[in-house]
Design a protein around this motif. Sequence first.
Motif, PDB file in Angstrom:
ATOM      1  N   MET A   1       0.914  -1.111  -0.181  1.00 48.86           N
ATOM      2  CA  MET A   1       0.233  -0.061  -0.054  1.00 48.86           C
ATOM      3  C   MET A   1       1.028   1.147   0.130  1.00 48.86           C
ATOM      4  N   VAL A   2       0.585   2.212  -0.804  1.00 47.94           N
ATOM      5  CA  VAL A   2       1.134   3.387  -1.026  1.00 47.94           C
ATOM      6  C   VAL A   2       1.010   4.250   0.130  1.00 47.94           C
ATOM      7  N   GLU A   3       2.073   5.041   0.562  1.00 45.71           N
ATOM      8  CA  GLU A   3       1.696   5.777   1.869  1.00 45.71           C
ATOM      9  C   GLU A   3       0.874   7.173   1.368  1.00 45.71           C
ATOM     10  N   ARG A   4      -0.045   7.484   2.151  1.00 45.84           N
ATOM     11  CA  ARG A   4      -0.805   8.699   1.847  1.00 45.84           C
ATOM     12  C   ARG A   4      -0.138   9.796   2.708  1.00 45.84           C
ATOM     13  N   ARG A   5       0.321  10.873   2.071  1.00 48.98           N
ATOM     14  CA  ARG A   5       0.840  11.711   2.852  1.00 48.98           C
ATOM     15  C   ARG A   5      -0.089  13.028   3.027  1.00 48.98           C
ATOM     16  N   LYS A   6       0.003  13.679   4.003  1.00 51.59           N
ATOM     17  CA  LYS A   6      -1.119  14.812   4.381  1.00 51.59           C
ATOM     18  C   LYS A   6      -0.196  16.111   4.136  1.00 51.59           C
ATOM     19  N   PRO A   7      -0.318  16.811   3.098  1.00 51.67           N
ATOM     20  CA  PRO A   7       0.396  18.158   2.880  1.00 51.67           C
ATOM     21  C   PRO A   7      -0.090  19.155   3.873  1.00 51.67           C
ATOM     22  N   ILE A   8       1.131  19.790   4.295  1.00 50.11           N
ATOM     23  CA  ILE A   8       0.970  20.902   5.352  1.00 50.11           C
ATOM     24  C   ILE A   8       1.402  22.332   4.563  1.00 50.11           C
ATOM     25  N   LYS A   9       1.196  23.494   4.967  1.00 49.34           N
ATOM     26  CA  LYS A   9       1.290  24.703   4.414  1.00 49.34           C
ATOM     27  C   LYS A   9       2.668  25.299   4.323  1.00 49.34           C
ATOM     28  N   VAL A  10       3.313  25.792   3.440  1.00 49.99           N
ATOM     29  CA  VAL A  10       4.678  26.058   3.076  1.00 49.99           C
ATOM     30  C   VAL A  10       4.900  26.873   4.563  1.00 49.99           C
ATOM     31  N   THR A  11       4.107  27.903   5.115  1.00 48.57           N
ATOM     32  CA  THR A  11       4.533  28.384   6.344  1.00 48.57           C
ATOM     33  C   THR A  11       4.635  27.548   7.308  1.00 48.57           C
ATOM     34  N   GLU A  12       3.704  26.559   7.697  1.00 56.69           N
ATOM     35  CA  GLU A  12       3.768  25.644   8.667  1.00 56.69           C
ATOM     36  C   GLU A  12       5.092  24.717   8.515  1.00 56.69           C
ATOM     37  N   ALA A  13       5.517  24.398   7.267  1.00 59.60           N
ATOM     38  CA  ALA A  13       6.617  23.749   7.289  1.00 59.60           C
ATOM     39  C   ALA A  13       7.887  24.427   7.504  1.00 59.60           C
ATOM     40  N   LEU A  14       7.887  25.984   7.262  1.00 56.45           N
ATOM     41  CA  LEU A  14       9.132  26.676   7.417  1.00 56.45           C
ATOM     42  C   LEU A  14       9.049  26.944   9.082  1.00 56.45           C
ATOM     43  N   GLN A  15       8.076  27.162   9.619  1.00 52.59           N
ATOM     44  CA  GLN A  15       8.119  27.134  11.271  1.00 52.59           C
ATOM     45  C   GLN A  15       8.555  25.912  11.896  1.00 52.59           C
ATOM     46  N   ARG A  16       8.153  24.801  11.391  1.00 50.63           N
ATOM     47  CA  ARG A  16       8.522  23.401  11.965  1.00 50.63           C
ATOM     48  C   ARG A  16      10.245  23.368  11.923  1.00 50.63           C
ATOM     49  N   LEU A  17      10.513  23.822  10.515  1.00 48.89           N
ATOM     50  CA  LEU A  17      12.082  23.613  10.222  1.00 48.89           C
ATOM     51  C   LEU A  17      12.813  24.538  11.131  1.00 48.89           C
ATOM     52  N   MET A  18      12.360  25.780  11.286  1.00 44.72           N
ATOM     53  CA  MET A  18      13.229  26.919  12.026  1.00 44.72           C
ATOM     54  C   MET A  18      13.419  26.506  13.412  1.00 44.72           C
ATOM     55  N   GLU A  19      12.473  25.497  14.083  1.00 41.87           N
ATOM     56  CA  GLU A  19      12.733  25.033  15.356  1.00 41.87           C
ATOM     57  C   GLU A  19      14.032  24.530  15.642  1.00 41.87           C
ATOM     58  N   VAL A 280      10.946  12.852  10.923  1.00 45.70           N
ATOM     59  CA  VAL A 280      10.543  13.706   9.908  1.00 45.70           C
ATOM     60  C   VAL A 280       9.793  14.652  10.113  1.00 45.70           C
ATOM     61  N   LEU A 281      10.352  15.756   9.909  1.00 46.06           N
ATOM     62  CA  LEU A 281       9.437  17.110  10.222  1.00 46.06           C
ATOM     63  C   LEU A 281       8.261  17.276   9.248  1.00 46.06           C
ATOM     64  N   PHE A 282       8.644  17.158   8.087  1.00 46.68           N
ATOM     65  CA  PHE A 282       7.524  16.921   6.971  1.00 46.68           C
ATOM     66  C   PHE A 282       7.776  16.271   5.805  1.00 46.68           C
ATOM     67  N   ASN A 283       6.911  15.780   5.061  1.00 49.53           N
ATOM     68  CA  ASN A 283       7.275  15.073   3.911  1.00 49.53           C
ATOM     69  C   ASN A 283       6.327  15.190   2.675  1.00 49.53           C
ATOM     70  N   LYS A 284       5.575  16.349   2.822  1.00 49.56           N
ATOM     71  CA  LYS A 284       4.649  16.923   1.811  1.00 49.56           C
ATOM     72  C   LYS A 284       3.941  18.249   2.177  1.00 49.56           C
ATOM     73  N   ILE A 285       4.339  19.137   1.062  1.00 46.44           N
ATOM     74  CA  ILE A 285       3.978  20.442   1.318  1.00 46.44           C
ATOM     75  C   ILE A 285       2.926  20.922   0.311  1.00 46.44           C
ATOM     76  N   ALA A 286       1.956  21.716   0.550  1.00 46.05           N
ATOM     77  CA  ALA A 286       1.028  21.952  -0.234  1.00 46.05           C
ATOM     78  C   ALA A 286       1.738  23.194  -1.178  1.00 46.05           C
ATOM     79  N   MET A 287       2.627  22.739  -1.974  1.00 43.25           N
ATOM     80  CA  MET A 287       2.968  23.605  -3.031  1.00 43.25           C
ATOM     81  C   MET A 287       3.607  22.859  -4.184  1.00 43.25           C
TER      82      MET A 287
END
Length: 437
Positions: A1-19, A280-287
């Motif tokens: 079964m292929v993994e279903r990834r849930k996209p997050i917003k660019v801003t959310e991804a950036l905030q998670r990363l900057m931590e 994994v901080l994120f693996n799908k971004i809504a972009m």
Amino acid sequence: MVERRKPIKVTEALQRLMEYKKYGGIQHTPIEDSYGRFLGQDLVADHDVPFFDRSPYDGFAIRAIDTNGASRENPITFEVIGEIGAGSVFTDNVGTRQAVRIMTGAQIPEYCDAVVMLELANEELVDGKPMFHLTRSVIPGENISFQGEDTKQGTILAPKGTYINPGIVALLATFGYKQVPTSSKPKVGIIATGSELLEVDEALEPGKIRNSNAYMVYAQLQRAGAEAIYLGQFSDDFDTCYKQVLDSLSKVDFLITTGGVSVGDYDYLPEIYQKLGAKVLFNKIAMRPGSVTTVAALNGQLLFGLSGNPSACYVGFELFTRPIIRTFLHAYHPCLKKEVAILGSDFSKANPFDRFVRGHLSYDNGRLVAIPVGLDKSNVVSSLGLADILIQLPGGTRGYERGMEVTVILLEDQEGATIDSFIKNNINARKELRHEY
Ligand SMILES: Nc1nc2c(c(=O)[nH]1)N[C@H]1C(S)=C(S)[C@@H](COP(=O)(O)OP(=O)(O)OC[C@H]3O[C@@H](n4cnc5c(N)ncnc54)[C@H](O)[C@@H]3O)O[C@H]1N2
Ligand code: MOO
Ligand SMILES: [Mg+2]
């Protein structure tokens, strides 16, 4: 079964990363090599500039009081008692109606308080002695560059984290920095994955392509201010890639991989993060492009899993890797700067995700105009060479028309933006502001 990834917003991804941001150290760099680096400490003027009152013109240093009453009808004659060029100092007394011939940049003699330009002095030799006549009066302080008028001792001229441009280099030299305190560059490793990859100097074969991402990212790292370390390209083999990633982590501050990050059979990065125990901080971004951009953290160290598709790889780097690098360099504005421009041509592709369209910025009667360049697909490479902006088109619309206001992200700008302003400065697509263009 292929993994279903849930996209997050660019801003959310950036905030998670900057931590997970971290700051690098400081080192000394010869001034000749300081251009393009970042100041490791505030640049403070430790003396006035200029350091002494000096002449801004080639002329005669005089006492202004001696010119009182000078006019065409009543010229006043001065005796020239000496001469100095820049670098020399005149220390003798200068008396009534005496003058010192002075060149641009020379220190004003102690007893003088004004300079008359050569063009205004009617020179003459009288009994072999140099003299000149003046037909107008001058006021004290006329034609003098005063000590400290450029900058005063104690002024902060550029804060720590400032990008060192040629003007900053001039300041560093002015204040005697043979060795410049600069932010240490982060060491960033690049691993390219893909069994289809050929090295740049290899001939094409059926089914294979040359590895362009590694060199593109290498250049993007240089543009961002990092030390790029190319660690090689590897086939889509789990054990090989796992070992390369593991071995590389101890050699670098950050690690970038390209390719193998999606859901395909040979996309091994997700498993590699798992085996490493990385979060994994994120693996799908809504972009688009770059939706598969993945970031993982292992013991505080960031692993950027950029897409294999060249345009997606490029965009993922500029939006996410760059701010981390610039922060490491102590830059106060680690993100790319945004501006508002007028869309120069229709962009009709609808998309639920935010789009970052490669574009070129031009000027039309004082307005910024953004024109999309090349084919807008994440697997294309040809449009990248033309791009100096990313046109940010928020998702959820039916497309965009020429004349609408759009946010553009400036790729070549060095000033940058704070994380907060990068996140906030988004034009609301639904406003649909239309301009005649
Ligand atoms: N079923 C799905 N398929 C795909 C999805 C998805 O969500 N479901 N996402 C697509 C998107 S979006 C992208 S982007 C790509 C991302 O792919 P990967 O990051 O896994 O990269 P690869 O599969 O290894 O390669 C993709 C593409 O890029 C070329 N490539 C790879 N490395 C390089 C390099 N160093 N230089 C130049 N070009 C490179 C490679 O040959 C492939 O053509 O996945 C979609 N699929
Ligand atoms: O991540 Mo893919 O680049 O959205 O095109
Ligand atoms: Mg793939």
